[in-house]
Motif scaffolding. Structure first.
Motif, mmCIF file in Angstrom:
data_model
loop_
_atom_site.group_PDB
_atom_site.id
_atom_site.type_symbol
_atom_site.label_atom_id
_atom_site.label_comp_id
_atom_site.label_asym_id
_atom_site.label_seq_id
_atom_site.Cartn_x
_atom_site.Cartn_y
_atom_site.Cartn_z
ATOM 1 N N TRP A 1 14.682 5.166 8.335
ATOM 2 C CA TRP A 1 14.087 5.066 6.992
ATOM 3 C C TRP A 1 12.608 5.447 7.026
ATOM 4 N N LYS B 1 8.934 12.222 6.402
ATOM 5 C CA LYS B 1 9.759 13.419 6.189
ATOM 6 C C LYS B 1 10.062 14.142 7.499
ATOM 7 N N LYS C 1 11.815 8.712 4.940
ATOM 8 C CA LYS C 1 11.236 8.408 3.631
ATOM 9 C C LYS C 1 9.713 8.527 3.599
#
Length: 213
Positions: free
Chosen positions: A113, A120, A117
């Motif tokens: 994550w 990238k 997020k």
């Protein structure tokens, strides 16, 4: 004479700690040269990003732990509260392990994550997962170093720092060289493996010293 002896001891201990710090930095500068060449631009990008996340998490979890433990233990010893000093150490160790496990799990299970997020860069999750257990080890290591510093003994901390950096340098370069054929992200993982092994070796060394002490 007592105050003079304490002053001389403080100067010697401080000098040992300073010398260890300089040696650690020199080793760090030296091993980064072959590591940069092995990882290449992409690998260093993943490596640097993983450490950026790691540094934030370690700042939140254990950065101030050695100083806090050292100060409280030292205050208890000045009052000759030896049992209380050891209780502080045990309490700090339990706290350090708890916080370390929480942040370690956060880094390990949240690696995908965070990498996708926020940065990238999905590949950053690979080296970040290797750094995750280091957060737990670093918390324990910080408590042990703080305890010895609070006892007025800088030598265990100094030697452990040198141990940590030597293991870090050797394992980082060797693992990166072995894994570079799998791609830059895996090579970066090899580089971060040295940090974990170095911290673990340093912790084991201090545990042995503590048991003997």
């Amino acid at each position: 004479m007592s105050n003079k002896s304490k002053s001389n001891s403080f100067i010697i201990q401080g000098s040992i700690l300073a010398f260890a710090g300089i040696l650690v930095r020199v080793i760090g500068l030296i091993y980064r040269i072959p590591l940069n060449r092995i990882l290449g631009e992409s690998g260093m990008g993943y490596y640097g990003t993983a450490f950026e996340i790691y540094n934030v998490l370690i700042l939140l979890s254990s950065q101030s732990m050695p100083l806090a433990v050292s100060k409280i233990v030292s205050e208890k010893l000045e009052k000759k509260q030896y049992k209380n000093a050891h209780k502080v150490f045990k309490g700090a160790l339990i706290y350090g392990i708890t916080i370390g496990v929480i942040f370690g799990m956060l880094a390990f299970f949240g690696a995908d994550w965070i990498s996708v997020k926020i940065y990238k860069l999905p590949q950053v999750a690979i080296p970040l997962r290797i750094l995750a257990p280091t957060l737990t080890v670093a918390c324990v290591l910080g408590v042990l170093r703080g305890y010895f510093q609070g006892m007025g003994n800088m030598i265990p901390t100094s030697v452990s720092q040198i141990f940590e950096q030597i293991f870090n340098a050797v394992v980082s370069v060797a693992a990166a060289a072995i894994l570079v054929s799998q791609g830059p992200a895996w090579a970066a993982m090899g580089g971060t493996l040295g940090t974990c092994i170095g911290a673990l070796a340093s912790t084991i060394f201090l545990i042995i010293i503590y048991m003997l002490y």
